[in-house]
Design a protein around this motif. Structure first.
Motif, PDB file in Angstrom:
ATOM      1  N   THR A 181      -4.711  -6.660 -27.712  1.00 56.82           N
ATOM      2  CA  THR A 181      -4.939  -7.884 -26.948  1.00 56.82           C
ATOM      3  C   THR A 181      -4.418  -7.714 -25.524  1.00 56.82           C
ATOM      4  O   THR A 181      -5.078  -8.107 -24.559  1.00 56.82           O
ATOM      5  CB  THR A 181      -4.253  -9.086 -27.625  1.00 56.82           C
ATOM      6  OG1 THR A 181      -4.712  -9.173 -28.976  1.00 56.82           O
ATOM      7  CG2 THR A 181      -4.551 -10.377 -26.901  1.00 56.82           C
TER       8      THR A 181
ATOM      9  N   ASN B 277      -3.557 -17.977 -30.109  1.00 52.92           N
ATOM     10  CA  ASN B 277      -3.273 -18.542 -31.431  1.00 52.92           C
ATOM     11  C   ASN B 277      -3.978 -17.790 -32.556  1.00 52.92           C
ATOM     12  O   ASN B 277      -3.612 -17.930 -33.718  1.00 52.92           O
ATOM     13  CB  ASN B 277      -3.661 -20.021 -31.472  1.00 52.92           C
ATOM     14  CG  ASN B 277      -2.601 -20.885 -30.852  1.00 52.92           C
ATOM     15  OD1 ASN B 277      -1.427 -20.530 -30.822  1.00 52.92           O
ATOM     16  ND2 ASN B 277      -2.999 -22.026 -30.331  1.00 52.92           N
ATOM     17  N   ARG B 278      -4.997 -17.002 -32.235  1.00 52.44           N
ATOM     18  CA  ARG B 278      -5.733 -16.252 -33.254  1.00 52.44           C
ATOM     19  C   ARG B 278      -5.265 -14.808 -33.384  1.00 52.44           C
ATOM     20  O   ARG B 278      -5.767 -14.068 -34.214  1.00 52.44           O
ATOM     21  CB  ARG B 278      -7.226 -16.273 -32.956  1.00 52.44           C
ATOM     22  CG  ARG B 278      -7.833 -17.656 -33.129  1.00 52.44           C
ATOM     23  CD  ARG B 278      -9.320 -17.636 -33.012  1.00 52.44           C
ATOM     24  NE  ARG B 278      -9.660 -17.246 -31.636  1.00 52.44           N
ATOM     25  CZ  ARG B 278     -10.832 -16.785 -31.278  1.00 52.44           C
ATOM     26  NH1 ARG B 278     -11.782 -16.641 -32.156  1.00 52.44           N
ATOM     27  NH2 ARG B 278     -11.081 -16.470 -30.027  1.00 52.44           N
ATOM     28  N   VAL B 279      -4.310 -14.379 -32.537  1.00 51.59           N
ATOM     29  CA  VAL B 279      -3.873 -12.990 -32.535  1.00 51.59           C
ATOM     30  C   VAL B 279      -2.619 -12.838 -33.387  1.00 51.59           C
ATOM     31  O   VAL B 279      -1.635 -13.539 -33.187  1.00 51.59           O
ATOM     32  CB  VAL B 279      -3.582 -12.526 -31.082  1.00 51.59           C
ATOM     33  CG1 VAL B 279      -2.978 -11.144 -31.069  1.00 51.59           C
ATOM     34  CG2 VAL B 279      -4.842 -12.580 -30.252  1.00 51.59           C
ATOM     35  N   SER B 280      -2.704 -11.915 -34.338  1.00 51.88           N
ATOM     36  CA  SER B 280      -1.523 -11.633 -35.154  1.00 51.88           C
ATOM     37  C   SER B 280      -0.622 -10.655 -34.387  1.00 51.88           C
ATOM     38  O   SER B 280      -1.088  -9.951 -33.485  1.00 51.88           O
ATOM     39  CB  SER B 280      -1.935 -11.033 -36.495  1.00 51.88           C
ATOM     40  OG  SER B 280      -2.428  -9.721 -36.306  1.00 51.88           O
ATOM     41  N   PRO B 281       0.649 -10.582 -34.733  1.00 50.25           N
ATOM     42  CA  PRO B 281       1.558  -9.663 -34.040  1.00 50.25           C
ATOM     43  C   PRO B 281       1.090  -8.205 -34.076  1.00 50.25           C
ATOM     44  O   PRO B 281       1.324  -7.463 -33.134  1.00 50.25           O
ATOM     45  CB  PRO B 281       2.886  -9.834 -34.779  1.00 50.25           C
ATOM     46  CG  PRO B 281       2.825 -11.217 -35.332  1.00 50.25           C
ATOM     47  CD  PRO B 281       1.375 -11.433 -35.681  1.00 50.25           C
ATOM     48  N   THR B 282       0.404  -7.799 -35.134  1.00 53.41           N
ATOM     49  CA  THR B 282      -0.050  -6.411 -35.211  1.00 53.41           C
ATOM     50  C   THR B 282      -1.236  -6.142 -34.288  1.00 53.41           C
ATOM     51  O   THR B 282      -1.535  -4.993 -33.983  1.00 53.41           O
ATOM     52  CB  THR B 282      -0.449  -6.031 -36.650  1.00 53.41           C
ATOM     53  OG1 THR B 282      -1.470  -6.924 -37.098  1.00 53.41           O
ATOM     54  CG2 THR B 282       0.757  -6.097 -37.575  1.00 53.41           C
ATOM     55  N   GLU B 283      -1.921  -7.201 -33.826  1.00 49.64           N
ATOM     56  CA  GLU B 283      -3.049  -7.042 -32.913  1.00 49.64           C
ATOM     57  C   GLU B 283      -2.641  -7.211 -31.455  1.00 49.64           C
ATOM     58  O   GLU B 283      -3.476  -7.136 -30.558  1.00 49.64           O
ATOM     59  CB  GLU B 283      -4.131  -8.076 -33.234  1.00 49.64           C
ATOM     60  CG  GLU B 283      -4.751  -7.919 -34.606  1.00 49.64           C
ATOM     61  CD  GLU B 283      -5.658  -9.091 -34.946  1.00 49.64           C
ATOM     62  OE1 GLU B 283      -5.335 -10.235 -34.553  1.00 49.64           O
ATOM     63  OE2 GLU B 283      -6.678  -8.867 -35.601  1.00 49.64           O
ATOM     64  N   LEU B 284      -1.357  -7.414 -31.207  1.00 56.92           N
ATOM     65  CA  LEU B 284      -0.899  -7.680 -29.858  1.00 56.92           C
ATOM     66  C   LEU B 284      -1.157  -6.534 -28.878  1.00 56.92           C
ATOM     67  O   LEU B 284      -1.602  -6.787 -27.753  1.00 56.92           O
ATOM     68  CB  LEU B 284       0.586  -8.053 -29.871  1.00 56.92           C
ATOM     69  CG  LEU B 284       1.135  -8.678 -28.603  1.00 56.92           C
ATOM     70  CD1 LEU B 284       0.339  -9.898 -28.194  1.00 56.92           C
ATOM     71  CD2 LEU B 284       2.595  -9.040 -28.797  1.00 56.92           C
TER      72      LEU B 284
END
Length: 147
Positions: free
Chosen positions: A55, A45-52
């Protein structure tokens, strides 16, 4: 996503039913699933699509660690109960530990590069081919010693 989650749930449920665990161990499995699922949900829930991508790399390093630790745990179980270890089991345990370690470290490097903690420029070692050959030979030697 829902279809994938349903597939994972169904696979876990069928596996747990087929293993025929005692009730206390089944309860432990469900407790750990709830804890792990809650932690994963909180992180997701804390991960934005650009950080996927980073992650995924970070979680993939956990897969490598899990593979290595599972093999080490199985080896410890075999030694503890003084069981004979077949050659195929020894090779499997060695490869799981070896590949898991490579996966974990490679994924950590990928995370660092994707996250900007490590330079993404390729590392060009002067003697990289002899180093790689030496590491491969050492790994094969370690496998032969393990057998």
């Amino acid at each position: 996503n829902t279809l994938g989650q349903a597939g994972v749930f169904l696979g876990l449920a069928v596996s747990l039913i087929r293993v025929d665990l005692p009730l206390i161990q089944l309860l432990q499995v469900f407790i750990y699933l709830i804890i792990g699922g809650s932690v994963g949900f909180a992180i997701a829930n804390r991960v934005s699509p650009t950080e996927l991508p980073q992650t995924v790399a970070a979680f993939h390093s956990l897969v490598g660690i899990a593979a290595s630790l599972t093999a080490i745990g199985e080896f410890a179980r075999i030694v503890h109960y003084a069981q004979d270890m077949t050659t195929s089991t020894a090779i499997s345990l060695f490869l799981a530990t070896w590949i898991g370690g490579i996966t974990a470290t490679g994924s950590m490097i990928a995370f660092g590069k994707l996250n900007g903690n490590i330079s993404s420029a390729p590392l060009a070692l002067k003697y990289r081919d002899p180093i790689n050959i030496t590491m491969a030979a050492t790994s094969i030697g370690a496998l032969l010693l393990f057998l």
